[in-house]
Write an enzyme that holds these catalytic residues in place. Structure first.
Site, PDB file in Angstrom:
ATOM      1  N   LYS A   1       6.916  -3.913  -3.229  1.00  0.00           N
ATOM      2  CA  LYS A   1       5.915  -4.978  -3.397  1.00  0.00           C
ATOM      3  C   LYS A   1       6.453  -6.062  -4.330  1.00  0.00           C
ATOM      4  O   LYS A   1       6.203  -7.245  -4.132  1.00  0.00           O
ATOM      5  CB  LYS A   1       4.596  -4.417  -3.954  1.00  0.00           C
TER       6      LYS A   1
ATOM      7  N   GLY B   1      -4.665   0.511  10.105  1.00  0.00           N
ATOM      8  CA  GLY B   1      -5.813  -0.327  10.468  1.00  0.00           C
ATOM      9  C   GLY B   1      -6.474   0.166  11.737  1.00  0.00           C
ATOM     10  O   GLY B   1      -5.910   0.986  12.466  1.00  0.00           O
TER      11      GLY B   1
ATOM     12  N   ARG C   1      -0.076  13.832 -10.660  1.00  0.00           N
ATOM     13  CA  ARG C   1       0.863  13.453  -9.598  1.00  0.00           C
ATOM     14  C   ARG C   1       2.036  12.645 -10.144  1.00  0.00           C
ATOM     15  O   ARG C   1       1.859  11.795 -11.007  1.00  0.00           O
ATOM     16  CB  ARG C   1       0.132  12.633  -8.533  1.00  0.00           C
TER      17      ARG C   1
ATOM     18  N   LEU D   1      -1.164  -9.468   4.288  1.00  0.00           N
ATOM     19  CA  LEU D   1      -1.671  -8.214   3.718  1.00  0.00           C
ATOM     20  C   LEU D   1      -1.025  -6.991   4.346  1.00  0.00           C
ATOM     21  O   LEU D   1      -1.235  -5.871   3.857  1.00  0.00           O
ATOM     22  CB  LEU D   1      -3.201  -8.125   3.880  1.00  0.00           C
TER      23      LEU D   1
ATOM     24  N   TYR E   1       7.086   2.149  -3.387  1.00  0.00           N
ATOM     25  CA  TYR E   1       6.025   1.210  -2.981  1.00  0.00           C
ATOM     26  C   TYR E   1       5.996   0.023  -3.931  1.00  0.00           C
ATOM     27  O   TYR E   1       6.069  -1.143  -3.512  1.00  0.00           O
ATOM     28  CB  TYR E   1       4.665   1.922  -2.967  1.00  0.00           C
TER      29      TYR E   1
ATOM     30  N   GLY F   1       4.701   9.894 -10.603  1.00  0.00           N
ATOM     31  CA  GLY F   1       4.649   8.432 -10.385  1.00  0.00           C
ATOM     32  C   GLY F   1       3.282   7.840 -10.650  1.00  0.00           C
ATOM     33  O   GLY F   1       3.087   6.647 -10.448  1.00  0.00           O
TER      34      GLY F   1
ATOM     35  N   ASP G   1      -0.001  -3.580  13.161  1.00  0.00           N
ATOM     36  CA  ASP G   1       0.571  -2.544  14.035  1.00  0.00           C
ATOM     37  C   ASP G   1      -0.364  -1.340  14.166  1.00  0.00           C
ATOM     38  O   ASP G   1      -0.013  -0.343  14.809  1.00  0.00           O
ATOM     39  CB  ASP G   1       1.964  -2.106  13.543  1.00  0.00           C
ATOM     40  N   LEU G   2      -1.532  -1.427  13.552  1.00  0.00           N
ATOM     41  CA  LEU G   2      -2.577  -0.400  13.630  1.00  0.00           C
ATOM     42  C   LEU G   2      -2.093   0.956  13.118  1.00  0.00           C
ATOM     43  O   LEU G   2      -2.600   1.995  13.533  1.00  0.00           O
ATOM     44  CB  LEU G   2      -3.129  -0.286  15.063  1.00  0.00           C
TER      45      LEU G   2
HETATM   46  N1  LIG Z   1      -6.464  -1.141  -1.661  1.00  0.00           N
HETATM   47  C1  LIG Z   1      -5.979  -1.411  -2.866  1.00  0.00           C
HETATM   48  O1  LIG Z   1      -6.494  -0.928  -3.892  1.00  0.00           O
HETATM   49  C2  LIG Z   1      -4.786  -2.337  -3.025  1.00  0.00           C
HETATM   50  C3  LIG Z   1      -4.287  -2.548  -4.320  1.00  0.00           C
HETATM   51  C4  LIG Z   1      -3.184  -3.388  -4.475  1.00  0.00           C
HETATM   52  C5  LIG Z   1      -2.632  -4.033  -3.392  1.00  0.00           C
HETATM   53  N2  LIG Z   1      -3.133  -3.790  -2.157  1.00  0.00           N
HETATM   54  C6  LIG Z   1      -2.487  -4.487  -1.019  1.00  0.00           C
HETATM   55  O2  LIG Z   1      -3.492  -5.016  -0.170  1.00  0.00           O
HETATM   56  C7  LIG Z   1      -3.015  -5.032   1.177  1.00  0.00           C
HETATM   57  C8  LIG Z   1      -4.063  -4.403   2.092  1.00  0.00           C
HETATM   58  O3  LIG Z   1      -4.236  -3.044   1.732  1.00  0.00           O
HETATM   59  P1  LIG Z   1      -5.472  -2.159   2.224  1.00  0.00           P
HETATM   60  O4  LIG Z   1      -5.965  -1.409   1.051  1.00  0.00           O
HETATM   61  O5  LIG Z   1      -6.416  -2.987   3.019  1.00  0.00           O
HETATM   62  O6  LIG Z   1      -4.730  -1.096   3.149  1.00  0.00           O
HETATM   63  P2  LIG Z   1      -4.838  -0.824   4.719  1.00  0.00           P
HETATM   64  O7  LIG Z   1      -3.894   0.307   5.008  1.00  0.00           O
HETATM   65  O8  LIG Z   1      -6.245  -0.667   5.139  1.00  0.00           O
HETATM   66  O9  LIG Z   1      -4.273  -2.178   5.315  1.00  0.00           O
HETATM   67  C9  LIG Z   1      -2.906  -2.415   5.609  1.00  0.00           C
HETATM   68  C10 LIG Z   1      -2.843  -2.929   7.027  1.00  0.00           C
HETATM   69  O10 LIG Z   1      -1.485  -3.247   7.330  1.00  0.00           O
HETATM   70  C11 LIG Z   1      -1.202  -2.737   8.629  1.00  0.00           C
HETATM   71  N3  LIG Z   1       0.256  -2.514   8.708  1.00  0.00           N
HETATM   72  C12 LIG Z   1       0.992  -1.558   8.089  1.00  0.00           C
HETATM   73  N4  LIG Z   1       2.281  -1.693   8.416  1.00  0.00           N
HETATM   74  C13 LIG Z   1       2.363  -2.779   9.239  1.00  0.00           C
HETATM   75  C14 LIG Z   1       3.437  -3.424   9.916  1.00  0.00           C
HETATM   76  N5  LIG Z   1       4.711  -2.984   9.828  1.00  0.00           N
HETATM   77  N6  LIG Z   1       3.158  -4.519  10.684  1.00  0.00           N
HETATM   78  C15 LIG Z   1       1.880  -4.961  10.824  1.00  0.00           C
HETATM   79  N7  LIG Z   1       0.834  -4.379  10.216  1.00  0.00           N
HETATM   80  C16 LIG Z   1       1.075  -3.305   9.431  1.00  0.00           C
HETATM   81  C17 LIG Z   1      -2.015  -1.467   8.752  1.00  0.00           C
HETATM   82  O11 LIG Z   1      -2.229  -1.038  10.080  1.00  0.00           O
HETATM   83  C18 LIG Z   1      -3.303  -1.891   8.056  1.00  0.00           C
HETATM   84  O12 LIG Z   1      -4.193  -2.499   8.964  1.00  0.00           O
HETATM   85  C19 LIG Z   1      -1.670  -4.326   1.156  1.00  0.00           C
HETATM   86  O13 LIG Z   1      -0.655  -5.306   1.117  1.00  0.00           O
HETATM   87  C20 LIG Z   1      -1.669  -3.553  -0.148  1.00  0.00           C
HETATM   88  O14 LIG Z   1      -0.367  -3.355  -0.665  1.00  0.00           O
HETATM   89  C21 LIG Z   1      -4.192  -2.962  -1.933  1.00  0.00           C
END
Ligand SMILES: NC(=O)c1ccc[n+]([C@@H]2O[C@H](COP(=O)([O-])OP(=O)(O)OC[C@H]3O[C@@H](n4cnc5c(N)ncnc54)[C@H](O)[C@@H]3O)[C@@H](O)[C@H]2O)c1
Length: 306
Positions: free
Chosen positions: A146, A37, A265, A75, A142, A267, A33-34
């Site tokens: 998850k 992203g 912070r 993701l 959050y 949490g 949904d950007l």
């Molecule tokens: N970055 C980290 O350290 C980390 C750690 C643990 C878990 N994660 C998990 O990895 C995944 C990717 O995270 P990231 O770090 O790349 O974050 P990010 O914010 O770059 O990526 C998340 C993506 O999901 C999209 N999005 C959000 N809500 C949406 C919706 N309702 N429908 C469709 N798309 C949607 C966003 O636009 C984005 O492109 C997530 O599930 C996150 O919980 C990340």
């Protein structure tokens, strides 16, 4: 595999996974949904990629995204602990509800396996090193959402509806991680501040430790989880480096000016470190990028790079 669906594929981790899939000749449908992203993260690709702009909370979008796919890498998520304290129902709806919608769509489309991007936050303040058998104790909406998402994955697998795997990422870093958001990861923020010659602000003492893992290692882990046998029952599998680094050490490694400190912070977990032995055993996964090496990458400072 001919085509894979990557939800959240325009995001930080998702876009690297899309690169890896396309480079292996696998076509990709991205559902995003950007909200955090960016289309630019996908702009280097010419063919084999379809982008559907929409939300995982909408069944019609989910159904369109999984059409013709063997695998789903799920993701898409809201990703901020702090924001989740302000908007718990949004996190419940996107992370838990969105996962349920994706599982239903994947089952209906005959997808073989869904790999869910889980988070080490589900362990709360468990003593390190944290194995998958540690009790879960989410400390934020959050983390709770998850964990609920994983439980949906396990229920679908138990009921024989779909194979699912639940890798749990520790702290991921690398190119394309956003530094321009109040919810950005600590490495992206510190790297941007170091480049501007600004001293970082550390919440709390800076002695809190994290297990930082490079995004290319996470992509390897996800690809291994998509083919490994004996894990399709929604198995949680830690993806971490197994190395603890304090926030103060991180600031030094990045060449930051001496930091100032602000109040800790709500949490926030004090210490987080993966016991990564299960991933080694069942996925044959080994993280390969040392933190010092990963931090030298100049692309950390260019959010829209390739
Ligand atoms: N970055 C980290 O350290 C980390 C750690 C643990 C878990 N994660 C998990 O990895 C995944 C990717 O995270 P990231 O770090 O790349 O974050 P990010 O914010 O770059 O990526 C998340 C993506 O999901 C999209 N999005 C959000 N809500 C949406 C919706 N309702 N429908 C469709 N798309 C949607 C966003 O636009 C984005 O492109 C997530 O599930 C996150 O919980 C990340």
């Amino acid at each position: 595999m001919r085509r894979a669906c990557v939800t959240g594929g325009a995001g930080f981790i998702g876009s690297h996974l899309v690169d890896a899939l396309l480079s292996r000749g696998i076509e990709v449908t991205v559902l995003d949904d950007l909200s955090s992203g960016r289309v630019e993260n996908l702009s280097t690709h010419e063919g084999g990629l379809d982008l559907i702009e929409g939300s995982v909370t909408e069944p019609a979008m989910c159904a369109a995204a999984v059409r013709g796919c063997d695998l789903v890498f799920h993701l898409a998520s809201r990703v901020s602990v702090v924001e989740s304290l302000e908007k718990p129902s949004l996190y419940q709806s996107v992370c838990a509800g969105g996962t349920r919608r994706m599982l239903e769509a994947a089952e209906a489309a005959g997808v073989r396996r869904l790999i869910h991007a889980g988070s080490c936050s589900v362990y709360g303040d468990a003593p390190p090193p944290i194995g998958e058998d540690a009790s879960t104790a989410p400390m934020s909406p959050y983390a709770a959402a998850k964990l609920e998402a994983e439980e949906h994955c396990r229920a679908f697998a138990r009921e024989g509806r779909l194979e699912t795997v639940c890798p749990r990422f520790f702290n991921v870093y690398g190119p394309r991680q956003r530094a321009d958001s109040p919810y950005a990861g600590v490495i992206a923020i510190f790297a941007a501040m170091a480049a501007r010659g600004e001293a970082p602000v550390i919440f709390g003492t800076g002695e809190q430790t994290r297990d930082f893992i490079h995004v290319s290692d996470i992509v390897d882990g996800l690809l291994l989880a998509s083919v490994a046998s004996g894990v399709g029952e929604g198995r949680p599998i830690n993806l971490g480096s197994g190395q603890a680094t304090s926030v103060l050490e991180l600031a030094t490694l990045l060449g930051c000016d001496p930091p100032s400190h602000a109040e800790g912070r709500r949490g926030e977990i004090l210490h987080s470190l993966a016991d990564a032995s299960l991933a080694r055993r069942v996925l044959n996964f080994e993280s390969s990028v040392e933190l010092e090496q990963g931090l030298k990458d100049p692309r950390l400072l260019r959010p829209n790079n390739a």
